[in-house]
Design a protein around this motif. Structure first.
Motif, PDB file in Angstrom:
ATOM      1  N   GLU A 124      -2.277  -8.642   4.384  1.00 55.18           N
ATOM      2  CA  GLU A 124      -2.090  -7.257   3.926  1.00 55.18           C
ATOM      3  C   GLU A 124      -3.045  -6.280   4.614  1.00 55.18           C
ATOM      4  O   GLU A 124      -4.178  -6.623   4.948  1.00 55.18           O
ATOM      5  CB  GLU A 124      -2.312  -7.164   2.398  1.00 55.18           C
ATOM      6  N   LEU A 125      -2.571  -5.050   4.724  1.00 53.11           N
ATOM      7  CA  LEU A 125      -3.413  -3.936   5.156  1.00 53.11           C
ATOM      8  C   LEU A 125      -4.220  -3.434   3.959  1.00 53.11           C
ATOM      9  O   LEU A 125      -3.647  -3.046   2.942  1.00 53.11           O
ATOM     10  CB  LEU A 125      -2.534  -2.799   5.691  1.00 53.11           C
ATOM     11  N   VAL A 145      -9.408   8.566   2.712  1.00 51.41           N
ATOM     12  CA  VAL A 145      -9.473   7.180   3.187  1.00 51.41           C
ATOM     13  C   VAL A 145     -10.626   7.043   4.183  1.00 51.41           C
ATOM     14  O   VAL A 145     -10.681   7.768   5.178  1.00 51.41           O
ATOM     15  CB  VAL A 145      -8.131   6.786   3.851  1.00 51.41           C
ATOM     16  N   ALA A 146     -11.559   6.123   3.912  1.00 54.94           N
ATOM     17  CA  ALA A 146     -12.670   5.876   4.842  1.00 54.94           C
ATOM     18  C   ALA A 146     -12.203   5.065   6.032  1.00 54.94           C
ATOM     19  O   ALA A 146     -12.669   5.268   7.156  1.00 54.94           O
ATOM     20  CB  ALA A 146     -13.797   5.130   4.129  1.00 54.94           C
ATOM     21  N   GLY A 147     -11.297   4.135   5.786  1.00 57.36           N
ATOM     22  CA  GLY A 147     -10.824   3.290   6.867  1.00 57.36           C
ATOM     23  C   GLY A 147      -9.959   2.156   6.356  1.00 57.36           C
ATOM     24  O   GLY A 147      -9.538   2.158   5.192  1.00 57.36           O
ATOM     25  N   TYR A 148      -9.740   1.192   7.239  1.00 56.03           N
ATOM     26  CA  TYR A 148      -8.789   0.114   6.966  1.00 56.03           C
ATOM     27  C   TYR A 148      -9.417  -1.244   7.257  1.00 56.03           C
ATOM     28  O   TYR A 148     -10.329  -1.356   8.081  1.00 56.03           O
ATOM     29  CB  TYR A 148      -7.549   0.287   7.856  1.00 56.03           C
ATOM     30  N   CYS A 149      -8.900  -2.273   6.598  1.00 53.23           N
ATOM     31  CA  CYS A 149      -9.373  -3.630   6.873  1.00 53.23           C
ATOM     32  C   CYS A 149      -8.250  -4.627   6.602  1.00 53.23           C
ATOM     33  O   CYS A 149      -7.219  -4.289   6.023  1.00 53.23           O
ATOM     34  CB  CYS A 149     -10.608  -3.961   6.028  1.00 53.23           C
ATOM     35  N   LEU A 150      -8.498  -5.840   7.050  1.00 52.94           N
ATOM     36  CA  LEU A 150      -7.565  -6.955   6.868  1.00 52.94           C
ATOM     37  C   LEU A 150      -7.872  -7.668   5.555  1.00 52.94           C
ATOM     38  O   LEU A 150      -9.044  -7.908   5.245  1.00 52.94           O
ATOM     39  CB  LEU A 150      -7.728  -7.915   8.050  1.00 52.94           C
ATOM     40  N   ILE A 151      -6.817  -8.013   4.807  1.00 50.93           N
ATOM     41  CA  ILE A 151      -6.986  -8.726   3.528  1.00 50.93           C
ATOM     42  C   ILE A 151      -5.980  -9.869   3.443  1.00 50.93           C
ATOM     43  O   ILE A 151      -4.826  -9.725   3.842  1.00 50.93           O
ATOM     44  CB  ILE A 151      -6.778  -7.756   2.344  1.00 50.93           C
ATOM     45  N   ASN A 152      -6.416 -11.012   2.924  1.00 54.02           N
ATOM     46  CA  ASN A 152      -5.497 -12.067   2.520  1.00 54.02           C
ATOM     47  C   ASN A 152      -5.433 -12.017   0.988  1.00 54.02           C
ATOM     48  O   ASN A 152      -6.393 -12.385   0.309  1.00 54.02           O
ATOM     49  CB  ASN A 152      -5.990 -13.437   3.013  1.00 54.02           C
ATOM     50  N   ASP A 153      -4.305 -11.535   0.474  1.00 56.71           N
ATOM     51  CA  ASP A 153      -4.122 -11.437  -0.990  1.00 56.71           C
ATOM     52  C   ASP A 153      -3.667 -12.808  -1.501  1.00 56.71           C
ATOM     53  O   ASP A 153      -2.505 -13.014  -1.850  1.00 56.71           O
ATOM     54  CB  ASP A 153      -3.102 -10.342  -1.319  1.00 56.71           C
ATOM     55  N   VAL A 154      -4.611 -13.760  -1.507  1.00 55.28           N
ATOM     56  CA  VAL A 154      -4.293 -15.130  -1.925  1.00 55.28           C
ATOM     57  C   VAL A 154      -3.802 -15.082  -3.380  1.00 55.28           C
ATOM     58  O   VAL A 154      -4.348 -14.343  -4.211  1.00 55.28           O
ATOM     59  CB  VAL A 154      -5.521 -16.052  -1.772  1.00 55.28           C
TER      60      VAL A 154
END
Ligand code: ZN
Length: 284
Positions: A124-125, A145-154
């Motif tokens: 996920e974004l 929005v400060a910024g973006y990161c990569l997420i694994n929504d386990v």
């Protein structure tokens, strides 16, 4: 800028990834990468990156934001994923919370919970909030929005879908929120609406998508969520997953201990997690 947190669990230092891919220690400049630091980025003006001490390339990477106040997730935000889950495309964003205690580093082990049979993956974004936000318009939402990161929504599908009540039960076990490796600030990534994203388990690619196929885009989500709760700097919104989760396979496929997940989003780096069995603590 690519902002990171590096070091042992609970003892991470703020850092940045420079243009040459070197990790630079920011602890002489700021105390952490957290809401207060993201809300006032004046420390970054005139920063002499080359003068910052270099940290070892093999340092453990922690979650890219510390002291996250809220972790808000969006469900079924890709039409094809809703279809594979056997659920209708939402007319309004579906919101649920992930416990912040689930947050971990991007390459930390993912623990299969006790008695879990249906542990699953979701690339996920992640959107990191940079300002106090309430009732923001869609037009002004990205300014928050400060910024973006990569997420694994386990996710654990039995806990999520077969035990009644809210999805939070299947989303919140420890290590269910690998976040990072870095937060890309919005000046470096003004537009996150067309980023390729993918996830592999043991080298087999299951998810292959793009943020361009979201049902509700980032400005819409930030604006919408801010109608129902205020958002504070350092809060994270995980914006949903494209198709290809284990639940959507025929037959369904779920994670077992000893497997490796690898995932990435263009510009936001990659994660790699080993799955491990939950060990009951020895009570002696
Ligand atoms: Zn998700």
């Amino acid at each position: 800028m690519k902002l990171m947190r590096v070091g042992a669990v609970g003892d991470e230092k703020p850092a940045l990834l420079d243009d040459a891919g070197k990790i630079r220690d920011l602890s002489s400049v700021i105390g952490d990468i957290n809401g207060a630091v993201l809300a006032d980025m004046s420390w970054a003006a005139g920063l002499d990156v080359a003068a910052l001490p270099e940290l070892p390339a093999d340092s453990r990477i922690g979650p890219c934001v510390g002291n996250v106040g809220k972790f808000v997730c969006v469900g079924l935000n890709y039409a094809d994923h809703a279809k594979e889950a056997g659920l209708p495309i939402p007319q309004e964003p579906i919101l649920f919370m992930k416990a912040t205690s689930a947050i971990c580093g991007p390459n930390d082990d993912v623990i299969i919970p006790r008695d879990a049979q249906k542990t699953d993956w979701e690339v996920e974004l992640g959107v990191v909030i940079g300002k106090n936000t309430a009732y923001v318009s869609k037009e002004n939402a990205l300014d928050h929005v400060a910024g973006y990161c990569l997420i694994n929504d386990v996710s654990e599908r039995e806990f999520q879908l077969e035990k009644g009540g809210q999805w939070v039960k299947g989303k919140s076990n420890d290590t269910f929120g690998p976040t990072g490796p870095w937060l890309v600030t919005r000046d470096e990534m003004p537009d996150a609406s067309n980023l390729a994203m993918w996830l592999e388990v043991d080298g087999k690619r299951y998810q292959n998508g793009s943020t361009s196929t979201m049902v509700f885009d980032v400005p819409t989500l930030v604006s919408y969520i801010s109608n129902y709760m205020s958002l504070q700097p350092g809060d994270i919104i995980s914006t949903g997953t494209p198709p290809g989760v284990g639940l959507g396979q025929n037959p369904q496929i779920y994670l077992k201990a000893g497997q490796t997940m690898r995932l990435g989003i263009d510009g936001l780096g990659q994660q790699q997690q080993k799955t491990v069995a939950y060990i009951v603590a020895d009570k002696g």
